[in-house]
Design an enzyme around this catalytic site. Structure first.
Site, PDB file in Angstrom:
ATOM      1  CG  ASP A 162      14.350 -39.322 -20.809  1.00 52.23           C
ATOM      2  OD1 ASP A 162      15.169 -38.415 -21.033  1.00 52.23           O
ATOM      3  OD2 ASP A 162      14.619 -40.339 -20.135  1.00 52.23           O
ATOM      4  CE1 TYR A 176      23.790 -36.930 -27.715  1.00 56.49           C
ATOM      5  CE2 TYR A 176      21.684 -37.876 -27.086  1.00 56.49           C
ATOM      6  CZ  TYR A 176      22.977 -37.521 -26.773  1.00 56.49           C
ATOM      7  OH  TYR A 176      23.464 -37.791 -25.520  1.00 56.49           O
ATOM      8  CB  SER A 210      27.213 -36.083 -20.037  1.00 51.71           C
ATOM      9  OG  SER A 210      25.976 -35.428 -19.875  1.00 51.71           O
ATOM     10  N   GLY A 244      11.817 -50.800 -30.629  1.00 54.75           N
ATOM     11  CA  GLY A 244      12.467 -50.944 -29.334  1.00 54.75           C
ATOM     12  C   GLY A 244      11.442 -51.052 -28.224  1.00 54.75           C
ATOM     13  CB  ALA A 245      10.211 -53.163 -26.009  1.00 52.36           C
ATOM     14  N   GLY A 246      12.891 -50.950 -24.748  1.00 53.23           N
ATOM     15  CA  GLY A 246      13.753 -50.728 -23.585  1.00 53.23           C
ATOM     16  C   GLY A 246      13.221 -49.568 -22.747  1.00 53.23           C
ATOM     17  N   GLY A 247      14.095 -48.997 -21.925  1.00 56.59           N
ATOM     18  CA  GLY A 247      13.692 -47.949 -20.992  1.00 56.59           C
ATOM     19  C   GLY A 247      13.064 -46.744 -21.677  1.00 56.59           C
ATOM     20  CE  LYS A 297      17.359 -42.102 -18.299  1.00 60.46           C
ATOM     21  NZ  LYS A 297      16.952 -41.793 -19.671  1.00 60.46           N
TER      22      LYS A 297
HETATM   23  P1  NAP Z   1      17.764 -49.993 -23.310  1.00 63.78           P
HETATM   24  O1  NAP Z   1      16.783 -49.929 -22.199  1.00 63.78           O
HETATM   25  O2  NAP Z   1      19.041 -50.739 -23.116  1.00 63.78           O
HETATM   26  O3  NAP Z   1      16.987 -50.626 -24.582  1.00 63.78           O
HETATM   27  C1  NAP Z   1      17.701 -50.964 -25.746  1.00 63.78           C
HETATM   28  C2  NAP Z   1      16.746 -51.327 -26.872  1.00 63.78           C
HETATM   29  O4  NAP Z   1      17.536 -51.596 -28.046  1.00 63.78           O
HETATM   30  C3  NAP Z   1      15.938 -52.596 -26.606  1.00 63.78           C
HETATM   31  O5  NAP Z   1      14.696 -52.498 -27.252  1.00 63.78           O
HETATM   32  C4  NAP Z   1      16.821 -53.673 -27.247  1.00 63.78           C
HETATM   33  O6  NAP Z   1      16.121 -54.826 -27.647  1.00 63.78           O
HETATM   34  C5  NAP Z   1      17.298 -52.929 -28.487  1.00 63.78           C
HETATM   35  N1  NAP Z   1      18.524 -53.532 -28.992  1.00 63.78           N
HETATM   36  C6  NAP Z   1      19.754 -53.479 -28.420  1.00 63.78           C
HETATM   37  N2  NAP Z   1      20.638 -54.162 -29.191  1.00 63.78           N
HETATM   38  C7  NAP Z   1      19.948 -54.667 -30.237  1.00 63.78           C
HETATM   39  C8  NAP Z   1      20.301 -55.449 -31.368  1.00 63.78           C
HETATM   40  N3  NAP Z   1      21.554 -55.854 -31.587  1.00 63.78           N
HETATM   41  N4  NAP Z   1      19.335 -55.762 -32.269  1.00 63.78           N
HETATM   42  C9  NAP Z   1      18.056 -55.347 -32.087  1.00 63.78           C
HETATM   43  N5  NAP Z   1      17.651 -54.588 -31.028  1.00 63.78           N
HETATM   44  C10 NAP Z   1      18.588 -54.254 -30.107  1.00 63.78           C
HETATM   45  O7  NAP Z   1      18.202 -48.542 -23.811  1.00 63.78           O
HETATM   46  P2  NAP Z   1      17.413 -47.157 -23.628  1.00 63.78           P
HETATM   47  O8  NAP Z   1      17.880 -46.503 -22.392  1.00 63.78           O
HETATM   48  O9  NAP Z   1      15.972 -47.400 -23.856  1.00 63.78           O
HETATM   49  O10 NAP Z   1      18.015 -46.302 -24.850  1.00 63.78           O
HETATM   50  C11 NAP Z   1      17.589 -46.546 -26.178  1.00 63.78           C
HETATM   51  C12 NAP Z   1      18.001 -45.435 -27.101  1.00 63.78           C
HETATM   52  O11 NAP Z   1      17.446 -44.207 -26.658  1.00 63.78           O
HETATM   53  C13 NAP Z   1      19.507 -45.212 -27.197  1.00 63.78           C
HETATM   54  O12 NAP Z   1      19.844 -45.206 -28.556  1.00 63.78           O
HETATM   55  C14 NAP Z   1      19.738 -43.840 -26.622  1.00 63.78           C
HETATM   56  O13 NAP Z   1      20.713 -43.120 -27.350  1.00 63.78           O
HETATM   57  C15 NAP Z   1      18.395 -43.181 -26.835  1.00 63.78           C
HETATM   58  N6  NAP Z   1      18.147 -42.107 -25.859  1.00 63.78           N
HETATM   59  C16 NAP Z   1      17.994 -40.836 -26.308  1.00 63.78           C
HETATM   60  C17 NAP Z   1      17.736 -39.814 -25.424  1.00 63.78           C
HETATM   61  C18 NAP Z   1      17.587 -38.407 -25.938  1.00 63.78           C
HETATM   62  O14 NAP Z   1      17.352 -37.522 -25.125  1.00 63.78           O
HETATM   63  N7  NAP Z   1      17.675 -38.183 -27.222  1.00 63.78           N
HETATM   64  C19 NAP Z   1      17.627 -40.054 -24.054  1.00 63.78           C
HETATM   65  C20 NAP Z   1      17.798 -41.355 -23.614  1.00 63.78           C
HETATM   66  C21 NAP Z   1      18.068 -42.390 -24.525  1.00 63.78           C
HETATM   67  P3  NAP Z   1      15.943 -56.078 -26.638  1.00 63.78           P
HETATM   68  O15 NAP Z   1      14.787 -55.719 -25.740  1.00 63.78           O
HETATM   69  O16 NAP Z   1      15.672 -57.214 -27.527  1.00 63.78           O
HETATM   70  O17 NAP Z   1      17.235 -56.205 -25.876  1.00 63.78           O
END
Ligand code: NAP
Length: 292
Positions: A109, A231, A21, A133-136, A72
């Site tokens: 965030d 990043y 980290s 995307g529709a995750g966290g 989170k």
């Molecule tokens: P998360 O809740 O696990 O969500 C993951 C997302 O990716 C979901 O929309 C998921 O789709 C999709 N996904 C995963 N595998 C896939 C695949 N093989 N094909 C298509 N879609 C796929 O993760 P998160 O916490 O939101 O994080 C998402 C991104 O944000 C990460 O890349 C992370 O590096 C980035 N991030 C950046 C920062 C920053 O400060 N720059 C901070 C936090 C996170 P499904 O819903 O279909 O599973």
């Protein structure tokens, strides 16, 4: 670093496991440059101890903590109160100790991303936004787009039901049908051009950096600019494809920087000067071995 003494305040990052980290580098550099007697440490905590640790941190008067995967959402029941934005999106990445004790939960965030977008000339105001995307993180971004005046938001996700429930929640907040859920493969239905695309899936992250969520070059032709929340690597395939079409592309390092800066400001009741934020950014680029 400030000499550690009996007055040193402790802040840290709650998660499990905590891999590599750069958050300690952000906060400890800020403390060093601002002369604030605070240290920031990783706090790897197993889930059954999360509540105990937060009560303990309160007892030690830790000014605050960041919260990362997988806590989170799970941290919310342990907050004494929630900032309205964090409550709206149901995700907390920053805990701030209150005068009377207990921790208020914030989400930095999304404001971190907003500051990065504005700085890069990618203000979502009146733009048509494509959110991949529709995750966290996407959830926080979708609500942010609604609040910051995007003209329309298209949420494209592999699991279309998640895009649908997120869009419904955003439309409830907006009070109108502003957000449209779609399957990832439906990008072909997006007509016209000038979209701001925000990549918020895990696809393309180190070590699977050859992957991209939408491969078709025709998709990138429709964009005005692309922001990848990833990043590492510094230039994802998503960004390469944007740039190959002459479109501006930015990675998520400034988002990470500013979510940290905003948390630091909340904990210490200070304002971090822009030049100092720039210096921390340079340091992060050095640590990650990336160019700007
Ligand atoms: P998360 O809740 O696990 O969500 C993951 C997302 O990716 C979901 O929309 C998921 O789709 C999709 N996904 C995963 N595998 C896939 C695949 N093989 N094909 C298509 N879609 C796929 O993760 P998160 O916490 O939101 O994080 C998402 C991104 O944000 C990460 O890349 C992370 O590096 C980035 N991030 C950046 C920062 C920053 O400060 N720059 C901070 C936090 C996170 P499904 O819903 O279909 O599973």
């Amino acid at each position: 670093m400030h000499e550690i003494d009996s007055h040193t305040a402790v802040c840290g990052l709650l998660g499990y496991p905590i891999g590599h980290s750069v958050s300690p580098a952000i906060h400890n550099t800020l403390s060093e440059r601002l002369g604030i007697n605070m240290v920031y440490v990783p706090l790897a905590v197993e889930e059954d101890k999360l509540g105990t640790v937060i009560v303990g941190a309160d007892g030690w008067k830790f000014p605050g903590m960041n919260v990362t995967i997988p806590y989170k959402e799970k941290v919310i029941p342990f907050c004494s109160e929630l900032d309205p934005f964090a409550e709206k999106i149901g995700a907390v990445n920053t805990l701030v100790r209150q005068e009377a004790g207990g921790y208020k939960g914030y989400n930095t965030d999304a404001p971190g991303l907003y500051r990065a977008l504005k700085e890069e000339g990618m203000d979502p105001l009146d733009k048509e936004v494509i959110l991949l995307g529709a995750g966290g993180v996407a959830k926080a971004i979708a609500v942010l787009m609604v609040e910051k005046g995007a003209k329309r938001v298209y949420i494209l996700n592999r699991t279309v039901e998640k895009a649908e429930s997120l869009a419904a929640e955003c439309n409830r907040i907006a009070g109108r049908d502003l957000v449209i859920p779609m399957a990832l493969s439906d990008y072909k239905e997006l007509t016209g051009s000038g979209y701001l695309a925000i990549q918020a899936t895990n696809i393309g992250m180190f070590p699977k950096e050859d992957a991209v969520v939408i491969d078709d070059d025709a998709f990138y032709e429709k964009l005005d600019a692309g922001f990848d929340t990833i990043y590492n690597p510094a230039e994802t395939v998503f960004m390469k494809k944007c740039r190959a079409r002459g479109k501006k592309a930015v990675n998520g390092l400034k988002m990470l920087l500013y979510q940290g800066v905003i948390a630091y400001e909340l904990w210490n009741n200070v304002s971090v000067p822009d030049e100092l934020a720039d210096q921390v950014y340079e340091k992060l680029c050095g640590i990650l071995g990336t160019g700007k």
